[in-house]
Design a protein around this motif. Sequence first.
Motif, PDB file in Angstrom:
ATOM      1  N   LEU A  28       0.812  -1.215   0.000  1.00 36.86           N
ATOM      2  CA  LEU A  28       0.000   0.000   0.000  1.00 36.86           C
ATOM      3  C   LEU A  28       0.850   1.272   0.000  1.00 36.86           C
ATOM      4  O   LEU A  28       0.314   2.369  -0.109  1.00 36.86           O
ATOM      5  CB  LEU A  28      -0.932   0.025   1.217  1.00 36.86           C
ATOM      6  CG  LEU A  28      -1.965  -1.100   1.320  1.00 36.86           C
ATOM      7  CD1 LEU A  28      -2.914  -0.847   2.479  1.00 36.86           C
ATOM      8  CD2 LEU A  28      -2.755  -1.254   0.028  1.00 36.86           C
ATOM      9  N   SER A  29       2.173   1.136   0.142  1.00 33.50           N
ATOM     10  CA  SER A  29       3.036   2.318   0.180  1.00 33.50           C
ATOM     11  C   SER A  29       3.400   2.761  -1.229  1.00 33.50           C
ATOM     12  O   SER A  29       3.388   1.965  -2.176  1.00 33.50           O
ATOM     13  CB  SER A  29       4.318   2.007   0.964  1.00 33.50           C
ATOM     14  OG  SER A  29       5.131   1.101   0.246  1.00 33.50           O
ATOM     15  N   ASP A  30       3.764   4.038  -1.363  1.00 36.59           N
ATOM     16  CA  ASP A  30       4.209   4.554  -2.656  1.00 36.59           C
ATOM     17  C   ASP A  30       5.573   3.991  -3.018  1.00 36.59           C
ATOM     18  O   ASP A  30       5.923   3.935  -4.197  1.00 36.59           O
ATOM     19  CB  ASP A  30       4.249   6.083  -2.616  1.00 36.59           C
ATOM     20  CG  ASP A  30       2.848   6.693  -2.632  1.00 36.59           C
ATOM     21  OD1 ASP A  30       2.395   7.098  -3.708  1.00 36.59           O
ATOM     22  OD2 ASP A  30       2.199   6.720  -1.569  1.00 36.59           O
ATOM     23  N   ALA A  31       6.331   3.559  -2.015  1.00 35.24           N
ATOM     24  CA  ALA A  31       7.635   2.946  -2.263  1.00 35.24           C
ATOM     25  C   ALA A  31       7.492   1.634  -3.032  1.00 35.24           C
ATOM     26  O   ALA A  31       8.414   1.216  -3.745  1.00 35.24           O
ATOM     27  CB  ALA A  31       8.366   2.701  -0.945  1.00 35.24           C
TER      28      ALA A  31
ATOM     29  N   LEU B 239       1.462  -9.746  13.667  1.00 34.85           N
ATOM     30  CA  LEU B 239       2.748  -9.056  13.795  1.00 34.85           C
ATOM     31  C   LEU B 239       3.528  -8.972  12.488  1.00 34.85           C
ATOM     32  O   LEU B 239       4.398  -8.109  12.347  1.00 34.85           O
ATOM     33  CB  LEU B 239       3.606  -9.761  14.853  1.00 34.85           C
ATOM     34  CG  LEU B 239       3.027  -9.745  16.283  1.00 34.85           C
ATOM     35  CD1 LEU B 239       3.880 -10.587  17.208  1.00 34.85           C
ATOM     36  CD2 LEU B 239       2.911  -8.332  16.811  1.00 34.85           C
ATOM     37  N   ARG B 240       3.229  -9.850  11.517  1.00 32.15           N
ATOM     38  CA  ARG B 240       4.098  -9.918  10.341  1.00 32.15           C
ATOM     39  C   ARG B 240       3.423  -9.693   8.994  1.00 32.15           C
ATOM     40  O   ARG B 240       4.067  -9.262   8.051  1.00 32.15           O
ATOM     41  CB  ARG B 240       4.820 -11.273  10.326  1.00 32.15           C
ATOM     42  CG  ARG B 240       5.874 -11.358  11.421  1.00 32.15           C
ATOM     43  CD  ARG B 240       6.585 -12.712  11.450  1.00 32.15           C
ATOM     44  NE  ARG B 240       7.632 -12.676  12.456  1.00 32.15           N
ATOM     45  CZ  ARG B 240       7.452 -12.851  13.753  1.00 32.15           C
ATOM     46  NH1 ARG B 240       6.232 -13.069  14.197  1.00 32.15           N
ATOM     47  NH2 ARG B 240       8.451 -12.786  14.624  1.00 32.15           N
ATOM     48  N   GLU B 241       2.140  -9.998   8.876  1.00 32.52           N
ATOM     49  CA  GLU B 241       1.506  -9.902   7.558  1.00 32.52           C
ATOM     50  C   GLU B 241       1.236  -8.456   7.168  1.00 32.52           C
ATOM     51  O   GLU B 241       0.901  -7.619   8.012  1.00 32.52           O
ATOM     52  CB  GLU B 241       0.192 -10.703   7.524  1.00 32.52           C
ATOM     53  CG  GLU B 241       0.419 -12.128   7.060  1.00 32.52           C
ATOM     54  CD  GLU B 241      -0.873 -12.829   6.659  1.00 32.52           C
ATOM     55  OE1 GLU B 241      -1.764 -12.174   6.093  1.00 32.52           O
ATOM     56  OE2 GLU B 241      -0.974 -14.035   6.918  1.00 32.52           O
ATOM     57  N   LEU B 242       1.362  -8.175   5.881  1.00 31.82           N
ATOM     58  CA  LEU B 242       1.109  -6.836   5.346  1.00 31.82           C
ATOM     59  C   LEU B 242      -0.202  -6.828   4.565  1.00 31.82           C
ATOM     60  O   LEU B 242      -0.582  -7.845   3.974  1.00 31.82           O
ATOM     61  CB  LEU B 242       2.252  -6.414   4.415  1.00 31.82           C
ATOM     62  CG  LEU B 242       3.632  -6.249   5.060  1.00 31.82           C
ATOM     63  CD1 LEU B 242       4.688  -6.047   3.980  1.00 31.82           C
ATOM     64  CD2 LEU B 242       3.641  -5.084   6.035  1.00 31.82           C
ATOM     65  N   PRO B 243      -0.910  -5.694   4.545  1.00 35.48           N
ATOM     66  CA  PRO B 243      -2.150  -5.638   3.751  1.00 35.48           C
ATOM     67  C   PRO B 243      -1.840  -5.664   2.263  1.00 35.48           C
ATOM     68  O   PRO B 243      -0.816  -5.146   1.818  1.00 35.48           O
ATOM     69  CB  PRO B 243      -2.765  -4.298   4.161  1.00 35.48           C
ATOM     70  CG  PRO B 243      -1.610  -3.471   4.623  1.00 35.48           C
ATOM     71  CD  PRO B 243      -0.611  -4.414   5.207  1.00 35.48           C
ATOM     72  N   LYS B 244      -2.733  -6.301   1.495  1.00 36.85           N
ATOM     73  CA  LYS B 244      -2.544  -6.350   0.042  1.00 36.85           C
ATOM     74  C   LYS B 244      -3.319  -5.236  -0.657  1.00 36.85           C
ATOM     75  O   LYS B 244      -2.989  -4.834  -1.759  1.00 36.85           O
ATOM     76  CB  LYS B 244      -2.986  -7.718  -0.493  1.00 36.85           C
ATOM     77  CG  LYS B 244      -2.147  -8.879   0.049  1.00 36.85           C
ATOM     78  CD  LYS B 244      -2.669 -10.213  -0.445  1.00 36.85           C
ATOM     79  CE  LYS B 244      -1.928 -11.372   0.200  1.00 36.85           C
ATOM     80  NZ  LYS B 244      -2.220 -11.504   1.649  1.00 36.85           N
ATOM     81  N   LYS B 245      -4.393  -4.755  -0.009  1.00 41.79           N
ATOM     82  CA  LYS B 245      -5.159  -3.646  -0.580  1.00 41.79           C
ATOM     83  C   LYS B 245      -5.816  -2.842   0.536  1.00 41.79           C
ATOM     84  O   LYS B 245      -5.946  -3.332   1.665  1.00 41.79           O
ATOM     85  CB  LYS B 245      -6.198  -4.154  -1.576  1.00 41.79           C
ATOM     86  CG  LYS B 245      -7.122  -5.234  -1.060  1.00 41.79           C
ATOM     87  CD  LYS B 245      -7.990  -5.743  -2.195  1.00 41.79           C
ATOM     88  CE  LYS B 245      -8.793  -6.962  -1.748  1.00 41.79           C
ATOM     89  NZ  LYS B 245      -9.602  -7.509  -2.839  1.00 41.79           N
ATOM     90  N   ALA B 246      -6.216  -1.629   0.214  1.00 41.72           N
ATOM     91  CA  ALA B 246      -6.810  -0.730   1.212  1.00 41.72           C
ATOM     92  C   ALA B 246      -8.103  -1.318   1.770  1.00 41.72           C
ATOM     93  O   ALA B 246      -8.876  -1.940   1.040  1.00 41.72           O
ATOM     94  CB  ALA B 246      -7.080   0.638   0.591  1.00 41.72           C
ATOM     95  N   GLY B 247      -8.320  -1.132   3.067  1.00 38.64           N
ATOM     96  CA  GLY B 247      -9.556  -1.596   3.700  1.00 38.64           C
ATOM     97  C   GLY B 247      -9.561  -3.063   4.076  1.00 38.64           C
ATOM     98  O   GLY B 247     -10.559  -3.568   4.601  1.00 38.64           O
ATOM     99  N   GLU B 248      -8.451  -3.764   3.831  1.00 42.75           N
ATOM    100  CA  GLU B 248      -8.401  -5.201   4.119  1.00 42.75           C
ATOM    101  C   GLU B 248      -8.354  -5.447   5.619  1.00 42.75           C
ATOM    102  O   GLU B 248      -7.705  -4.716   6.368  1.00 42.75           O
ATOM    103  CB  GLU B 248      -7.163  -5.814   3.447  1.00 42.75           C
ATOM    104  CG  GLU B 248      -7.095  -7.330   3.580  1.00 42.75           C
ATOM    105  CD  GLU B 248      -5.830  -7.915   2.948  1.00 42.75           C
ATOM    106  OE1 GLU B 248      -5.611  -9.118   3.098  1.00 42.75           O
ATOM    107  OE2 GLU B 248      -5.067  -7.146   2.322  1.00 42.75           O
TER     108      GLU B 248
END
Length: 459
Positions: free
Chosen positions: A211-214, A332-341
């Motif tokens: 979700l980051s611009d990076a 603690l470790r998983e990152l969101p794949k899309k906004a609102g998840e």
Amino acid sequence: MGSGFVLPGRRILTNAHVVADHTFVLVRKHGSPTKYKAEVQAIGHECDLALLTVESEEFWDGMNFLELGDIPFLQEAVAVVGYPQGGDNISVTKGVVSRVEPTQYVHGATQLMAIQIDAAINPGNSGGPAIMGDKVAGVAFQNLSGAENIGYIIPVPVIKHFIGGVEEKGKYVGFCSLGLSCQPTENIQLREHFNMRPDMTGVLVNKVNPLSDAHKVLKKNDIVLAFDGVPIANDGTVPFRNRERITFDHLVSMKKPGETAIIKVLRDGVEHEFTILLRPLQPLVPVHQFDKLPSYYIFAGLVFVPLTQPYLHEYGEDWYNSSPRRLCERALRELPKKAGEQLVILSQVLMDDINAGYERLSELQVKKVNGVEVENLKHLCGLVENCGEESLRFDLDDERVIVLNYQNARLATSRILRRHRISSAMSSDLIEESSAMSSDLIEEQATNGKVEAEVACSS
């Protein structure tokens, strides 16, 4: 109970944890028995700061404000003023600055710059000013448990970032993140593997938040060499004041949301420069849930909630070891794949004939409803409420399955809610969203009917 102090513009600064989950806030001046009603103007849980306002003109009579100073140097003396436990009158404790570095803010579970001092900071001190000379050097906010006379104060740059955002946007704006998970490159073999010259220093990118611009420009295995022209050492630190060093995360967090940064990167032995937009990023699993009611949805006695860290904290102080291992790892470790998840879990089963045999399937993530992947709790609620099939199937973690007869389950839901004295099958936030969706649908149908009528008339 807590402390606070007055800033220019008739505002009171205190800690967020002093007014978190507030319903009614009262303040009184030093030396006065009268209490006045205050309103919370803005609250930033990540930086543990809050701004209060008081409407009463009487309160402001004879009131002087304090000015913000600068970050004190090591060994400089500061005085912490406040109302700690043990009495009702004002207390002043003195200490010296022993360390300035990013520290875990307990209330908001974030890493931001903090000043460590050897003055006692006890419950009630929170929100009080740490004064150096005639200016504020920081805000007292936490101590180190198990240690004697180690307290922490929030430094002026963090305070100014919080206040500046409120003045500019009218609300708390948060602290920026690059969305990177980085690894030190202190091992010479690691540096050689990634084609770093002896004069190069930097950190290795392990993960990039989608979700980051990076995420659009940086990749796994890039070496971040510099941030805004400031070289990053192999241990991830950058120069700070007189022979002190600080992690480069501090430079990122002090950026305003919407600002850009120039990142110098080594990729496959070639140097690149990228301009990246910075903004606050929300984790997949929220780390705190202050000032809001929990979200839930109940159907046929199955209680669905979004996973949050406070939910795991209910397992006690040793929650990391005692909470469900799989949920803890994801939190603690998983990152969101899309906004609102959200990670939606079946938290418990309220027993009834309709769900007999499913009572052991609690604490599992809900992955699909009738074959459709669940995005968040609102999505799950919509899939269930608008189900047009005879059977309703939930696919859970660990390949577990729940199947219910939809009409029987709907009838059972009201029965189960009455038995457990639960007033609503869904939390207020889901009810509001459902109402908004219904009104939009009614408006759309009315518009369509009007168009059809006009067509019929014209023909």
